[in-house]
Design a protein around this motif. Structure first.
Motif, mmCIF file in Angstrom:
data_model
loop_
_atom_site.group_PDB
_atom_site.id
_atom_site.type_symbol
_atom_site.label_atom_id
_atom_site.label_comp_id
_atom_site.label_asym_id
_atom_site.label_seq_id
_atom_site.Cartn_x
_atom_site.Cartn_y
_atom_site.Cartn_z
ATOM 1 N N ARG A 9 28.274 52.848 10.303
ATOM 2 C CA ARG A 9 27.807 52.684 8.920
ATOM 3 C C ARG A 9 28.969 52.521 7.942
ATOM 4 O O ARG A 9 28.799 51.948 6.873
ATOM 5 C CB ARG A 9 26.907 53.851 8.540
ATOM 6 N N ALA A 10 30.151 52.999 8.284
ATOM 7 C CA ALA A 10 31.303 52.831 7.397
ATOM 8 C C ALA A 10 31.758 51.373 7.367
ATOM 9 O O ALA A 10 32.306 50.909 6.368
ATOM 10 C CB ALA A 10 32.449 53.731 7.862
ATOM 11 N N THR A 11 31.516 50.659 8.464
ATOM 12 C CA THR A 11 31.915 49.252 8.564
ATOM 13 C C THR A 11 30.835 48.316 8.018
ATOM 14 O O THR A 11 31.142 47.217 7.554
ATOM 15 C CB THR A 11 32.215 48.896 10.032
ATOM 16 N N CYS A 12 29.584 48.756 8.063
ATOM 17 C CA CYS A 12 28.461 47.919 7.630
ATOM 18 C C CYS A 12 28.660 47.456 6.192
ATOM 19 O O CYS A 12 28.992 48.238 5.309
ATOM 20 C CB CYS A 12 27.150 48.725 7.744
ATOM 21 N N MET A 13 28.450 46.145 5.974
ATOM 22 C CA MET A 13 28.568 45.586 4.632
ATOM 23 C C MET A 13 27.204 45.284 4.023
ATOM 24 O O MET A 13 27.116 44.753 2.926
ATOM 25 C CB MET A 13 29.442 44.335 4.634
ATOM 26 N N GLY A 14 26.140 45.634 4.744
ATOM 27 C CA GLY A 14 24.801 45.548 4.179
ATOM 28 C C GLY A 14 24.235 44.152 4.054
ATOM 29 O O GLY A 14 23.395 43.902 3.186
ATOM 30 N N SER A 15 24.613 43.252 4.941
ATOM 31 C CA SER A 15 24.088 41.885 4.859
ATOM 32 C C SER A 15 22.615 41.812 5.239
ATOM 33 O O SER A 15 21.909 40.894 4.842
ATOM 34 C CB SER A 15 24.898 40.940 5.757
ATOM 35 N N GLY A 16 22.168 42.749 6.068
ATOM 36 C CA GLY A 16 20.761 42.788 6.469
ATOM 37 C C GLY A 16 20.392 41.839 7.581
ATOM 38 O O GLY A 16 19.212 41.708 7.912
ATOM 39 N N GLN A 17 21.355 41.198 8.199
ATOM 40 C CA GLN A 17 21.045 40.262 9.287
ATOM 41 C C GLN A 17 20.362 40.970 10.452
ATOM 42 O O GLN A 17 19.483 40.401 11.102
ATOM 43 C CB GLN A 17 22.319 39.562 9.767
ATOM 44 N N CYS A 18 20.747 42.205 10.694
ATOM 45 C CA CYS A 18 20.114 42.966 11.781
ATOM 46 C C CYS A 18 18.634 43.205 11.494
ATOM 47 O O CYS A 18 17.800 43.108 12.394
ATOM 48 C CB CYS A 18 20.844 44.285 12.008
ATOM 49 N N VAL A 19 18.302 43.500 10.262
ATOM 50 C CA VAL A 19 16.907 43.756 9.888
ATOM 51 C C VAL A 19 16.089 42.476 10.005
ATOM 52 O O VAL A 19 14.958 42.500 10.493
ATOM 53 C CB VAL A 19 16.822 44.336 8.465
ATOM 54 N N PHE A 20 16.670 41.349 9.606
ATOM 55 C CA PHE A 20 15.976 40.068 9.744
ATOM 56 C C PHE A 20 15.760 39.725 11.217
ATOM 57 O O PHE A 20 14.745 39.163 11.590
ATOM 58 C CB PHE A 20 16.749 38.935 9.072
ATOM 59 N N THR A 21 16.735 40.076 12.053
ATOM 60 C CA THR A 21 16.665 39.749 13.479
ATOM 61 C C THR A 21 15.704 40.657 14.232
ATOM 62 O O THR A 21 14.941 40.201 15.078
ATOM 63 C CB THR A 21 18.068 39.856 14.120
ATOM 64 N N ASP A 22 15.727 41.950 13.920
ATOM 65 C CA ASP A 22 14.889 42.903 14.655
ATOM 66 C C ASP A 22 14.441 44.031 13.716
ATOM 67 O O ASP A 22 15.007 45.125 13.727
ATOM 68 C CB ASP A 22 15.652 43.465 15.854
ATOM 69 N N PRO A 23 13.408 43.775 12.921
ATOM 70 C CA PRO A 23 12.960 44.788 11.958
ATOM 71 C C PRO A 23 12.369 46.030 12.605
ATOM 72 O O PRO A 23 12.216 47.054 11.934
ATOM 73 C CB PRO A 23 11.917 44.040 11.122
ATOM 74 N N ASP A 24 12.062 45.964 13.891
ATOM 75 C CA ASP A 24 11.565 47.157 14.574
ATOM 76 C C ASP A 24 12.707 48.095 14.977
ATOM 77 O O ASP A 24 12.477 49.281 15.207
ATOM 78 C CB ASP A 24 10.779 46.777 15.823
ATOM 79 N N PRO A 58 27.844 40.260 10.639
ATOM 80 C CA PRO A 58 29.095 39.727 10.104
ATOM 81 C C PRO A 58 30.214 40.761 9.993
ATOM 82 O O PRO A 58 31.387 40.391 9.997
ATOM 83 C CB PRO A 58 28.703 39.192 8.727
ATOM 84 N N SER A 59 29.883 42.032 9.924
ATOM 85 C CA SER A 59 30.937 43.057 9.812
ATOM 86 C C SER A 59 31.263 43.713 11.152
ATOM 87 O O SER A 59 32.123 44.583 11.215
ATOM 88 C CB SER A 59 30.515 44.129 8.804
ATOM 89 N N ARG A 60 30.547 43.289 12.212
ATOM 90 C CA ARG A 60 30.743 43.863 13.555
ATOM 91 C C ARG A 60 30.524 45.380 13.546
ATOM 92 O O ARG A 60 31.204 46.121 14.239
ATOM 93 C CB ARG A 60 32.136 43.544 14.107
ATOM 94 N N ALA A 61 29.537 45.798 12.763
ATOM 95 C CA ALA A 61 29.218 47.228 12.669
ATOM 96 C C ALA A 61 28.319 47.700 13.795
ATOM 97 O O ALA A 61 28.158 48.901 13.983
ATOM 98 C CB ALA A 61 28.549 47.511 11.328
ATOM 99 N N LEU A 62 27.723 46.757 14.531
ATOM 100 C CA LEU A 62 26.795 47.125 15.596
ATOM 101 C C LEU A 62 27.446 46.951 16.959
ATOM 102 O O LEU A 62 28.275 46.066 17.155
ATOM 103 C CB LEU A 62 25.537 46.248 15.534
ATOM 104 N N ALA A 63 27.006 47.795 17.894
ATOM 105 C CA ALA A 63 27.493 47.694 19.271
ATOM 106 C C ALA A 63 26.368 48.076 20.219
ATOM 107 O O ALA A 63 25.455 48.818 19.858
ATOM 108 C CB ALA A 63 28.687 48.610 19.483
ATOM 109 N N LEU A 64 26.461 47.537 21.428
ATOM 110 C CA LEU A 64 25.531 47.885 22.495
ATOM 111 C C LEU A 64 26.319 48.492 23.641
ATOM 112 O O LEU A 64 27.360 47.975 24.022
ATOM 113 C CB LEU A 64 24.807 46.648 23.035
ATOM 114 N N ALA A 65 25.802 49.568 24.175
ATOM 115 C CA ALA A 65 26.346 50.142 25.406
ATOM 116 C C ALA A 65 25.306 49.890 26.473
ATOM 117 O O ALA A 65 24.166 50.335 26.344
ATOM 118 C CB ALA A 65 26.602 51.624 25.229
ATOM 119 N N GLU A 66 25.682 49.118 27.480
ATOM 120 C CA GLU A 66 24.748 48.782 28.546
ATOM 121 C C GLU A 66 25.219 49.411 29.846
ATOM 122 O O GLU A 66 26.389 49.387 30.160
ATOM 123 C CB GLU A 66 24.645 47.264 28.709
ATOM 124 N N GLY A 67 24.265 49.999 30.551
ATOM 125 C CA GLY A 67 24.654 50.626 31.805
ATOM 126 C C GLY A 67 23.538 50.714 32.779
ATOM 127 O O GLY A 67 22.474 50.271 32.625
#
Length: 67
Positions: A9-24, A58-67
């Motif tokens: 959340r410190a890196t997030c710039m609030g563009s909202g692209q994640c919400v548009f992509t997956d609002p659930d 755009p701010s690379r604030a999100l990450a996935l850990a897959e295992g």
């Protein structure tokens, strides 16, 4: 396969692209910062949307850990 979404959340710039992509899976707080609503997508479709949200953040604030 287990997938877990994390957000910096410190890196997030609030563009909202994640919400548009997956609002659930994502929302924004009053400051526009990302909130992860569903951190473990359970279906292939949910995992695909999570991966796309991570890729277009755009701010690379999100990450996935897959295992």
């Amino acid at each position: 396969m287990t997938v877990r979404i994390t957000a910096d959340r410190a890196t997030c710039m609030g563009s909202g692209q994640c919400v548009f992509t997956d609002p659930d899976a994502f929302d924004q707080d009053d400051d526009g910062k990302v909130i992860v609503v569903r951190d473990e997508p359970g279906t292939d479709e949910e995992r695909d949307r999570a991966r796309l949200a991570v890729q277009i953040c755009p701010s690379r604030a999100l990450a996935l850990a897959e295992g």
